[in-house]
Scaffold this motif. Structure first.
Motif, PDB file in Angstrom:
ATOM      1  N   SER A   8      26.957  -7.450 -48.711  1.00 48.75           N
ATOM      2  CA  SER A   8      26.327  -7.246 -47.340  1.00 48.75           C
ATOM      3  C   SER A   8      25.512  -6.145 -47.714  1.00 48.75           C
ATOM      4  N   ASP A  12      24.157   2.208 -42.925  1.00 44.22           N
ATOM      5  CA  ASP A  12      25.481   2.947 -42.800  1.00 44.22           C
ATOM      6  C   ASP A  12      25.075   3.538 -42.327  1.00 44.22           C
ATOM      7  N   GLY A  27      24.378  -1.691 -47.622  1.00 48.00           N
ATOM      8  CA  GLY A  27      24.824  -2.499 -47.990  1.00 48.00           C
ATOM      9  C   GLY A  27      25.523  -2.851 -49.692  1.00 48.00           C
ATOM     10  N   PHE A  31      21.710  -2.737 -52.241  1.00 49.49           N
ATOM     11  CA  PHE A  31      21.346  -1.768 -53.867  1.00 49.49           C
ATOM     12  C   PHE A  31      22.031  -2.904 -55.188  1.00 49.49           C
ATOM     13  N   PHE A  80      26.169  -5.665 -40.505  1.00 45.69           N
ATOM     14  CA  PHE A  80      27.624  -5.024 -40.964  1.00 45.69           C
ATOM     15  C   PHE A  80      27.452  -3.636 -40.497  1.00 45.69           C
ATOM     16  N   TRP A  82      28.565   0.175 -41.784  1.00 42.57           N
ATOM     17  CA  TRP A  82      29.613   1.087 -42.586  1.00 42.57           C
ATOM     18  C   TRP A  82      29.503   2.764 -42.759  1.00 42.57           C
ATOM     19  N   ARG A  93      35.466   9.793 -51.055  1.00 44.75           N
ATOM     20  CA  ARG A  93      34.560   9.747 -49.769  1.00 44.75           C
ATOM     21  C   ARG A  93      36.050   9.172 -48.376  1.00 44.75           C
ATOM     22  N   ASN A 124      30.341  -6.333 -53.215  1.00 44.64           N
ATOM     23  CA  ASN A 124      31.240  -6.063 -52.225  1.00 44.64           C
ATOM     24  C   ASN A 124      31.103  -7.120 -50.631  1.00 44.64           C
ATOM     25  N   MET A 149      36.599  -4.127 -53.579  1.00 45.76           N
ATOM     26  CA  MET A 149      36.669  -2.514 -53.199  1.00 45.76           C
ATOM     27  C   MET A 149      38.581  -2.382 -52.951  1.00 45.76           C
ATOM     28  N   PHE A 151      39.778  -1.813 -49.405  1.00 48.92           N
ATOM     29  CA  PHE A 151      39.696  -2.036 -48.015  1.00 48.92           C
ATOM     30  C   PHE A 151      40.400  -3.998 -48.332  1.00 48.92           C
ATOM     31  N   GLY A 234      25.984   3.405 -52.865  1.00 52.81           N
ATOM     32  CA  GLY A 234      25.495   1.748 -53.318  1.00 52.81           C
ATOM     33  C   GLY A 234      25.845   2.716 -54.806  1.00 52.81           C
ATOM     34  N   GLY A 236      28.137   2.435 -56.998  1.00 51.10           N
ATOM     35  CA  GLY A 236      28.402   1.846 -57.601  1.00 51.10           C
ATOM     36  C   GLY A 236      28.016  -0.107 -57.988  1.00 51.10           C
ATOM     37  N   ASP A 237      27.235  -0.335 -56.848  1.00 53.05           N
ATOM     38  CA  ASP A 237      27.113  -1.561 -56.703  1.00 53.05           C
ATOM     39  C   ASP A 237      25.341  -1.027 -57.946  1.00 53.05           C
TER      40      ASP A 237
HETATM   41  P1  AMP Z   1      29.855   1.396 -53.168  1.00 49.98           P
HETATM   42  O1  AMP Z   1      29.058   3.557 -52.573  1.00 49.98           O
HETATM   43  O2  AMP Z   1      29.047   1.528 -54.647  1.00 49.98           O
HETATM   44  O3  AMP Z   1      30.937   1.665 -52.821  1.00 49.98           O
HETATM   45  O4  AMP Z   1      28.779   1.196 -51.880  1.00 49.98           O
HETATM   46  C1  AMP Z   1      28.520   1.641 -49.947  1.00 49.98           C
HETATM   47  C2  AMP Z   1      28.143   0.028 -49.836  1.00 49.98           C
HETATM   48  O5  AMP Z   1      29.150  -1.003 -49.719  1.00 49.98           O
HETATM   49  C3  AMP Z   1      27.888   1.113 -48.389  1.00 49.98           C
HETATM   50  O6  AMP Z   1      26.413   0.137 -48.031  1.00 49.98           O
HETATM   51  C4  AMP Z   1      28.504   0.263 -47.776  1.00 49.98           C
HETATM   52  O7  AMP Z   1      27.667  -0.909 -46.707  1.00 49.98           O
HETATM   53  C5  AMP Z   1      29.178  -0.869 -48.244  1.00 49.98           C
HETATM   54  N1  AMP Z   1      30.175  -1.277 -47.689  1.00 49.98           N
HETATM   55  C6  AMP Z   1      31.325  -0.588 -47.043  1.00 49.98           C
HETATM   56  N2  AMP Z   1      32.489  -1.305 -47.195  1.00 49.98           N
HETATM   57  C7  AMP Z   1      32.257  -2.404 -47.502  1.00 49.98           C
HETATM   58  C8  AMP Z   1      33.496  -4.055 -47.056  1.00 49.98           C
HETATM   59  N3  AMP Z   1      34.309  -3.416 -46.675  1.00 49.98           N
HETATM   60  N4  AMP Z   1      32.681  -4.781 -47.649  1.00 49.98           N
HETATM   61  C9  AMP Z   1      31.502  -4.970 -47.768  1.00 49.98           C
HETATM   62  N5  AMP Z   1      30.132  -4.172 -48.194  1.00 49.98           N
HETATM   63  C10 AMP Z   1      30.648  -2.802 -48.351  1.00 49.98           C
END
Ligand code: AMP
Length: 305
Positions: A8, A12, A27, A31, A80, A82, A93, A124, A149, A151, A234, A236-237
């Motif tokens: 994504s 945010d 997204g 990241f 998108f 979030w 969180r 993700n 994740m 979700f 972000g 984790g990303d």
């Molecule tokens: P993290 O904190 O590493 O889990 O990643 C957070 C990022 O994931 C945020 O910048 C969101 O925009 C993105 N994100 C959150 N939920 C989703 C989802 N269902 N699909 C894709 N990206 C997501």
């Protein structure tokens, strides 16, 4: 092209005990690609945004060697969005809002110039989209890593399992590993998940570091103890981007090199959490990154005699 990132590219809105943001750029793909750009000088991204997305961010990506031919811009549509709120411990969180918008009917395009990529990082996104990207590559990349994740486990478990079966490395957090495997012990969970397909499994444990599982081997990397964690979004990303960027740049995906790649990812993630959103990643130099990697070395090295 050495590396392609899928994920994504988004807005945010974040609330932590230290403050609150309006819509800022975030997204998973953003990241990941910014983090991997510390190592890989030429890479591509596959994603989609609406025409509300700032062109300055796309320019910034381009200036860091991130090719955006695979980033579709949908006129008249929204990116998108979030929103999340962190608890006082900053390790957990709640998701407040997930608006898929352009992601709802996303049909990923893999530009011709991305064909032949050696490393693929599936950030993700919906597992169907992640799988479609694998299918649209004419040659299977040398190494495919995937993040996901809870979700997607909640709403698309069967699709998710089909995609997991196709990847080499799965990167998830401890809670997600427990949910996916149905067991509490992470060692047992790792066995169950690796039987689903991935040869390597990385389980992230937030401020408690990360574990890498492969065959009977386990490697543990700590997270850097930080005085202040400002915004973990972000992290984790960023970890995944640093990990894959390191592997792609060194063109070595052995277990030994994965250990180094995990430290690179952990160092980048430790920067990411120091400011809101992607801001810190855009401020640091390669020199400060290398200094932080040395701090990890000091933190963990000891002699038994
Ligand atoms: P993290 O904190 O590493 O889990 O990643 C957070 C990022 O994931 C945020 O910048 C969101 O925009 C993105 N994100 C959150 N939920 C989703 C989802 N269902 N699909 C894709 N990206 C997501």
């Amino acid at each position: 092209m050495k590396l392609i990132t899928v994920g994504s590219v988004a807005f945010d809105a974040i609330e932590t005990p230290f403050g609150k943001t309006n819509k800022i750029v975030g997204g998973a793909g953003t990241f990941i690609s910014l983090a991997s750009s510390f190592y890989v000088k030429q890479q591509g991204i596959v994603s989609v945004v609406g025409d509300d997305f700032p062109s300055e961010t796309i320019d910034l990506m381009n200036s860091r060697g991130i090719d955006t031919k695979g980033l579709q811009i949908k006129v008249g549509e929204k990116s998108f969005f979030w929103s999340g709120k962190y608890h006082n411990d900053m390790n957990s969180r709640d998701t407040l809002v997930t608006e898929l918008n352009v992601l709802e009917h996303f049909d990923p395009i893999v530009p011709d110039s991305y064909q032949g990529c050696e490393y693929l990082m599936l950030g993700n996104l919906s597992p169907q989209v992640q799988r479609t990207v694998i299918e649209r590559l004419n040659i299977r990349p040398k190494l495919i890593a995937m993040d996901t994740m809870n979700f997607w486990m909640d709403i698309a478990l069967d699709e998710l399992k089909k995609t997991i079966a196709l990847v080499d490395v799965l990167i998830i957090n401890d809670e997600e590993a427990r949910q996916l495997s149905g067991v509490y012990s992470l060692v047992k969970a790792a066995k169950i998940i690796r039987n689903m397909g991935p040869k390597y499994l990385i389980i992230k444990k937030g401020e408690h570091g990360a574990l890498l599982f492969h065959h009977e081997e386990i490697f543990f990397a700590p997270a850097l103890p930080l005085e202040e964690v400002f915004d973990p979004t972000g992290a984790g990303d960023t970890f995944a981007g640093g990990f894959m960027g390191y592997l792609a740049a060194s063109n070595d995906s052995s277990f030994e090199n994965m250990k180094r790649a995990i430290i690179a990812g952990s160092a980048l993630a430790s920067f990411c959490v120091e400011k809101f959103g992607t801001q810190k990643l855009t401020e640091i130099s390669s020199e400060s990154l290398n200094n932080r990697i040395s701090e990890f070395e000091k933190l963990t090295s000891f002699q038994t005699k």
